[in-house]
Design an enzyme around this catalytic site. Structure first.
Site, PDB file in Angstrom:
ATOM      1  N   ASP A   1       0.742  -1.091   0.068  1.00 40.44           N
ATOM      2  CA  ASP A   1       0.023  -0.004  -0.054  1.00 40.44           C
ATOM      3  C   ASP A   1       0.912   1.137  -0.034  1.00 40.44           C
ATOM      4  O   ASP A   1       2.217   1.051  -0.112  1.00 40.44           O
ATOM      5  CB  ASP A   1      -1.008  -0.026   1.186  1.00 40.44           C
ATOM      6  CG  ASP A   1      -0.244  -0.020   2.497  1.00 40.44           C
ATOM      7  OD1 ASP A   1       0.964   0.258   2.454  1.00 40.44           O
ATOM      8  OD2 ASP A   1      -0.927  -0.117   3.666  1.00 40.44           O
TER       9      ASP A   1
ATOM     10  N   CYS B   1       4.566   1.939   1.977  1.00 36.05           N
ATOM     11  CA  CYS B   1       5.313   0.952   1.923  1.00 36.05           C
ATOM     12  C   CYS B   1       6.933   1.329   2.351  1.00 36.05           C
ATOM     13  O   CYS B   1       7.524   0.651   3.113  1.00 36.05           O
ATOM     14  CB  CYS B   1       5.387   0.471   0.093  1.00 36.05           C
ATOM     15  SG  CYS B   1       6.680  -0.781  -0.244  1.00 36.05           S
TER      16      CYS B   1
ATOM     17  N   HIS C   1       7.770   0.598  -4.667  1.00 30.57           N
ATOM     18  CA  HIS C   1       7.650  -0.398  -3.734  1.00 30.57           C
ATOM     19  C   HIS C   1       8.734  -1.090  -3.128  1.00 30.57           C
ATOM     20  O   HIS C   1       9.773  -1.243  -4.012  1.00 30.57           O
ATOM     21  CB  HIS C   1       6.725  -1.517  -4.614  1.00 30.57           C
ATOM     22  CG  HIS C   1       6.332  -2.730  -3.498  1.00 30.57           C
ATOM     23  ND1 HIS C   1       5.560  -2.542  -2.478  1.00 30.57           N
ATOM     24  CD2 HIS C   1       6.906  -3.920  -3.459  1.00 30.57           C
ATOM     25  CE1 HIS C   1       5.290  -3.780  -1.774  1.00 30.57           C
ATOM     26  NE2 HIS C   1       6.260  -4.507  -2.141  1.00 30.57           N
TER      27      HIS C   1
END
Length: 360
Positions: A134, A137, A347
């Protein structure tokens, strides 16, 4: 942004590799668009390679995961547990090359780039832990690694003035009242000062508890438990975001007074959307966990907030000097180091188990 280098903010969009956003949004844009990953790439999110292994422009993807991708990753983080088990923010470790083979099965240039990057990382680390994808991160991966290290409680967390910061800053800067609490706190009626103070107190308490544990195994287990308690976990993120704002205010004031400041802070406040700390809060920090995550320049601010050097293997930059990027570029020697893995600069996963060095 490798050690000793600091590119212009426009370079943070990684336009030279896998992703070439169209139209180009510029360094201050909170979102970038990219097309779906081509066949043979990663099942969920893609990355950006580097000079020696160019990844084609048609492999562009959305800069932030859409709702479907986030939900799919949440399912993966259950890690074959029953639906009644706690949802994991940081999945159990698995062999790093097994993970690579599972995620990058294709033969495209992009997949080849990722494989080569993982092969190089595997020379240093044997395993990987996948982090929930999400918009928290970057905070989650950094904080998890920092808190799980076998080290004493950082001196800055021992400062008795720490929990007085919310009242002190909010009384001086009224615009901080526009603070947007994380999704887990929406609808609650607590006073903002009290809420952030409680978050800072929790950060100190939990970090101190982990620091008292004598073995790495015990610390990892306690950290895993902490990061399955969503209310406490997201409270920690509010604390770190506030520490980031505090550092931003300090850097901005120093810059306005003509003092020497790190280059990243000059670039941070050169953006149209963060020309001062108030704009940074409104357009960036308030969006973390809601519609966006941390941008590259904000990773420097995160490092300054928690006083840890953040070393990132940027797999998309394999074979370039940016493959291992350090935030900040010239960190104080006494700062502990946390290591992350990024496939696409949005990410982050965490590598674990440093390989044992052998000698001939």
């Amino acid at each position: 942004m490798s050690r000793g280098t600091m590119p212009h903010p426009g370079a943070w969009a990684d336009q030279s590799c896998v992703e070439k956003p169209a139209p180009e949004p510029g360094p201050s844009s909170p979102r970038m668009t990219r097309a779906a990953a081509p066949e043979g790439g990663k099942a969920a999110a893609g990355g950006q390679p580097r000079a020696a292994v160019r990844c084609p422009a048609e492999q562009e993807e959305d800069m932030y995961r859409d709702e479907y991708e986030i939900e799919k990753e949440k399912e993966l983080l259950i890690h074959e547990r029953g639906s009644s088990e706690p949802r994991l923010s940081v999945a159990p470790e698995m062999d790093i090359m097994d993970y690579c083979k599972k995620e990058w099965r294709g033969t495209t240039q992009k997949a080849t780039c990722m494989k080569k990057g993982y092969e190089e990382v595997s020379q240093k680390f044997t395993s990987i832990r996948r982090v929930r994808g999400d918009n928290y991160c970057a905070l989650r991966a950094t904080l998890f690694q920092a808190m799980s290290q076998p080290a004493a409680l950082p001196t800055w967390l021992q400062d008795p003035e720490l929990t007085l910061l919310p009242e002190k800053l909010i009384s001086k800067y009224n615009w901080i009242k526009q603070w947007k609490l994380g999704l887990k706190f929406e609808g609650k009626s607590e006073d903002l000062v009290d809420q952030i103070k409680e978050s800072l107190t929790l950060l100190r308490k939990k970090w101190a508890g982990l620091a008292e544990l004598r073995t790495a195994e015990a610390r990892q287990a306690a950290c895993d438990e902490l990061f399955t308690n969503e209310e406490e976990e997201y409270s920690l993120y509010e604390a770190v975001k506030f520490l980031m704002l505090n550092r931003a205010i300090e850097l901005y004031d120093d810059k306005e007074k003509g003092k020497d400041v790190p280059l990243f802070s000059v670039l941070l406040f050169a953006r149209d959307t963060s020309s001062d700390p108030g704009q940074l809060l409104k357009n960036h920090l308030n969006q973390v966990g809601h519609t966006g995550g941390l941008e590259q320049v904000e990773m420097f601010l995160l490092a300054y907030a928690v006083r840890h050097t953040i070393q990132v293997y940027r797999l998309s930059k394999y074979s370039t000097e940016e493959f291992v990027t350090v935030y900040p570029t010239d960190p104080p020697r006494e700062w502990p180091v946390v290591t992350l893995i990024a496939e696409d600069d949005r990410h982050y996963n965490v590598p674990v188990r440093v390989c044992e060095e052998t000698s001939l």
